[in-house]
Design a protein around this motif. Structure first.
Motif, PDB file in Angstrom:
ATOM      1  N   ALA A   5       3.195  -5.500   4.804  1.00  0.00           N
ATOM      2  CA  ALA A   5       3.292  -4.463   3.768  1.00  0.00           C
ATOM      3  C   ALA A   5       3.489  -5.107   2.399  1.00  0.00           C
ATOM      4  O   ALA A   5       2.888  -4.671   1.411  1.00  0.00           O
ATOM      5  CB  ALA A   5       4.436  -3.497   4.076  1.00  0.00           C
ATOM      6  N   LEU A   6       4.289  -6.157   2.338  1.00  0.00           N
ATOM      7  CA  LEU A   6       4.515  -6.874   1.077  1.00  0.00           C
ATOM      8  C   LEU A   6       3.228  -7.556   0.603  1.00  0.00           C
ATOM      9  O   LEU A   6       2.894  -7.522  -0.582  1.00  0.00           O
ATOM     10  CB  LEU A   6       5.641  -7.892   1.259  1.00  0.00           C
ATOM     11  CG  LEU A   6       6.155  -8.571   0.010  1.00  0.00           C
ATOM     12  CD1 LEU A   6       6.703  -7.565  -0.994  1.00  0.00           C
ATOM     13  CD2 LEU A   6       7.247  -9.583   0.386  1.00  0.00           C
ATOM     14  N   ALA A   7       2.488  -8.142   1.540  1.00  0.00           N
ATOM     15  CA  ALA A   7       1.212  -8.778   1.188  1.00  0.00           C
ATOM     16  C   ALA A   7       0.213  -7.732   0.688  1.00  0.00           C
ATOM     17  O   ALA A   7      -0.508  -7.966  -0.295  1.00  0.00           O
ATOM     18  CB  ALA A   7       0.650  -9.531   2.389  1.00  0.00           C
ATOM     19  N   LEU A   8       0.174  -6.570   1.333  1.00  0.00           N
ATOM     20  CA  LEU A   8      -0.707  -5.488   0.883  1.00  0.00           C
ATOM     21  C   LEU A   8      -0.314  -5.031  -0.518  1.00  0.00           C
ATOM     22  O   LEU A   8      -1.174  -4.854  -1.393  1.00  0.00           O
ATOM     23  CB  LEU A   8      -0.675  -4.321   1.863  1.00  0.00           C
ATOM     24  CG  LEU A   8      -1.492  -3.084   1.499  1.00  0.00           C
ATOM     25  CD1 LEU A   8      -2.958  -3.418   1.260  1.00  0.00           C
ATOM     26  CD2 LEU A   8      -1.358  -2.017   2.591  1.00  0.00           C
ATOM     27  N   ALA A   9       0.975  -4.872  -0.752  1.00  0.00           N
ATOM     28  CA  ALA A   9       1.445  -4.474  -2.086  1.00  0.00           C
ATOM     29  C   ALA A   9       1.048  -5.514  -3.128  1.00  0.00           C
ATOM     30  O   ALA A   9       0.680  -5.166  -4.259  1.00  0.00           O
ATOM     31  CB  ALA A   9       2.959  -4.272  -2.069  1.00  0.00           C
ATOM     32  N   GLY A  10       1.086  -6.781  -2.767  1.00  0.00           N
ATOM     33  CA  GLY A  10       0.682  -7.841  -3.693  1.00  0.00           C
ATOM     34  C   GLY A  10      -0.796  -7.776  -4.040  1.00  0.00           C
ATOM     35  O   GLY A  10      -1.184  -7.951  -5.200  1.00  0.00           O
ATOM     36  N   ILE A  11      -1.629  -7.520  -3.050  1.00  0.00           N
ATOM     37  CA  ILE A  11      -3.070  -7.386  -3.295  1.00  0.00           C
ATOM     38  C   ILE A  11      -3.334  -6.176  -4.190  1.00  0.00           C
ATOM     39  O   ILE A  11      -4.132  -6.241  -5.132  1.00  0.00           O
ATOM     40  CB  ILE A  11      -3.840  -7.288  -1.961  1.00  0.00           C
ATOM     41  CG1 ILE A  11      -3.819  -8.644  -1.255  1.00  0.00           C
ATOM     42  CG2 ILE A  11      -5.270  -6.808  -2.184  1.00  0.00           C
ATOM     43  CD1 ILE A  11      -4.343  -8.621   0.161  1.00  0.00           C
ATOM     44  N   LEU A  12      -2.649  -5.088  -3.921  1.00  0.00           N
ATOM     45  CA  LEU A  12      -2.824  -3.883  -4.744  1.00  0.00           C
ATOM     46  C   LEU A  12      -2.367  -4.128  -6.173  1.00  0.00           C
ATOM     47  O   LEU A  12      -3.024  -3.689  -7.124  1.00  0.00           O
ATOM     48  CB  LEU A  12      -2.066  -2.708  -4.122  1.00  0.00           C
ATOM     49  CG  LEU A  12      -2.583  -2.243  -2.767  1.00  0.00           C
ATOM     50  CD1 LEU A  12      -1.620  -1.255  -2.144  1.00  0.00           C
ATOM     51  CD2 LEU A  12      -3.982  -1.663  -2.885  1.00  0.00           C
ATOM     52  N   ALA A  13      -1.262  -4.835  -6.350  1.00  0.00           N
ATOM     53  CA  ALA A  13      -0.781  -5.151  -7.701  1.00  0.00           C
ATOM     54  C   ALA A  13      -1.790  -6.020  -8.442  1.00  0.00           C
ATOM     55  O   ALA A  13      -2.047  -5.809  -9.635  1.00  0.00           O
ATOM     56  CB  ALA A  13       0.575  -5.852  -7.626  1.00  0.00           C
ATOM     57  N   GLU A  14      -2.398  -6.958  -7.729  1.00  0.00           N
ATOM     58  CA  GLU A  14      -3.422  -7.800  -8.358  1.00  0.00           C
ATOM     59  C   GLU A  14      -4.655  -6.983  -8.719  1.00  0.00           C
ATOM     60  O   GLU A  14      -5.237  -7.159  -9.796  1.00  0.00           O
ATOM     61  CB  GLU A  14      -3.784  -8.945  -7.414  1.00  0.00           C
ATOM     62  CG  GLU A  14      -4.631 -10.006  -8.076  1.00  0.00           C
ATOM     63  CD  GLU A  14      -4.811 -11.251  -7.219  1.00  0.00           C
ATOM     64  OE1 GLU A  14      -5.766 -12.008  -7.526  1.00  0.00           O
ATOM     65  OE2 GLU A  14      -4.036 -11.484  -6.277  1.00  0.00           O
ATOM     66  N   LEU A  15      -5.041  -6.063  -7.846  1.00  0.00           N
ATOM     67  CA  LEU A  15      -6.192  -5.208  -8.119  1.00  0.00           C
ATOM     68  C   LEU A  15      -5.928  -4.321  -9.334  1.00  0.00           C
ATOM     69  O   LEU A  15      -6.770  -4.216 -10.233  1.00  0.00           O
ATOM     70  CB  LEU A  15      -6.506  -4.355  -6.883  1.00  0.00           C
ATOM     71  CG  LEU A  15      -7.763  -3.496  -6.928  1.00  0.00           C
ATOM     72  CD1 LEU A  15      -9.018  -4.344  -7.103  1.00  0.00           C
ATOM     73  CD2 LEU A  15      -7.868  -2.665  -5.644  1.00  0.00           C
ATOM     74  N   VAL A  16      -4.762  -3.717  -9.394  1.00  0.00           N
ATOM     75  CA  VAL A  16      -4.384  -2.886 -10.545  1.00  0.00           C
ATOM     76  C   VAL A  16      -4.329  -3.742 -11.810  1.00  0.00           C
ATOM     77  O   VAL A  16      -4.776  -3.311 -12.881  1.00  0.00           O
ATOM     78  CB  VAL A  16      -3.042  -2.167 -10.285  1.00  0.00           C
ATOM     79  CG1 VAL A  16      -2.496  -1.531 -11.545  1.00  0.00           C
ATOM     80  CG2 VAL A  16      -3.223  -1.106  -9.188  1.00  0.00           C
ATOM     81  N   GLY A  17      -3.823  -4.962 -11.697  1.00  0.00           N
ATOM     82  CA  GLY A  17      -3.784  -5.871 -12.845  1.00  0.00           C
ATOM     83  C   GLY A  17      -5.173  -6.205 -13.363  1.00  0.00           C
ATOM     84  O   GLY A  17      -5.389  -6.307 -14.573  1.00  0.00           O
ATOM     85  N   GLU A  18      -6.122  -6.374 -12.445  1.00  0.00           N
ATOM     86  CA  GLU A  18      -7.512  -6.627 -12.849  1.00  0.00           C
ATOM     87  C   GLU A  18      -8.085  -5.431 -13.608  1.00  0.00           C
ATOM     88  O   GLU A  18      -8.808  -5.591 -14.583  1.00  0.00           O
ATOM     89  CB  GLU A  18      -8.379  -6.944 -11.630  1.00  0.00           C
ATOM     90  CG  GLU A  18      -8.188  -8.325 -11.071  1.00  0.00           C
ATOM     91  CD  GLU A  18      -8.675  -9.409 -12.017  1.00  0.00           C
ATOM     92  OE1 GLU A  18      -9.772  -9.277 -12.600  1.00  0.00           O
ATOM     93  OE2 GLU A  18      -7.943 -10.400 -12.171  1.00  0.00           O
TER      94      GLU A  18
END
Length: 187
Positions: free
Chosen positions: A162-175
């Motif tokens: 779940a933490l890894a998924l949240a990290g990917i989502l944060a990176e996607l939102v950052g992009e």
């Protein structure tokens, strides 16, 4: 901000559709995840038809064009992408210069009932999306043993996943934020 979710699995009760819903629950309140559910209706790609897109293809084209980012969740079929997902991506690549995926922030995640969590399919998905011109996040989220990966309420049972998924989502939102910041400054 709107992220379009695209599940490579067509079946009811898809683990990858569950993964998209789990992702949607981890997004900030100002980010909406909209899941595209018309993949099954997309006909086989035929170069003779590329200039008169079928309605189902146009619906996917428009959904991606109306999104700020794309999140693909894919199972793995024979160590690669499911045919229907690859077919849809082929449609989206023609003509390449007009693809709604060009310069669109995109991430690929996946789950499967095996141990490896669709890791090869995710790599194939990133490769195909990059060839189309998407801005692909170079991270993967392999979630194996999908039958046990989700809590009955929909979230992932493994806190590290779940933490890894949240990290990917944060990176996607950052992009997306990087893409929108110059546009906002110009207006």
């Amino acid at each position: 901000m709107k992220i379009l979710g695209l599940s490579g699995s067509l079946r009811a009760g898809s683990h990858n559709a569950k993964l998209l819903r789990a992702a949607g629950n981890l997004l900030p309140p100002d980010v909406q995840l909209e899941v595209f559910d018309g993949l099954k209706a997309i006909p086989p790609f035929d170069e003779d038809d590329e200039h008169t897109r079928p309605d189902a293809v146009q619906a996917l084209w428009d959904a991606i064009a109306g999104a700020d980012a794309v999140l693909v969740a894919t199972p793995e079929y024979n160590h690669s992408l499911p045919g229907q997902l690859k077919n849809a991506l082929d449609w989206l690549s023609r003509p390449l210069a007009e693809s709604p995926l060009r310069n669109t922030p995109t991430a690929v995640i996946g789950t499967s009932t095996g141990l490896f969590g669709a890791v090869w399919a995710q790599a194939e998905g990133r490769k195909v999306l990059a060839a189309i011109g998407a801005r692909v996040i170079d991270r993967e989220l392999p979630i194996g043993l999908a039958d046990d990966a989700f809590h009955p309420h929909g979230h992932l049972t493994d806190d590290e996943q779940a933490l890894a998924l949240a990290g990917i989502l944060a990176e996607l939102v950052g992009e997306v934020d990087q893409t929108l910041t110059p546009a906002r400054a110009a207006s």
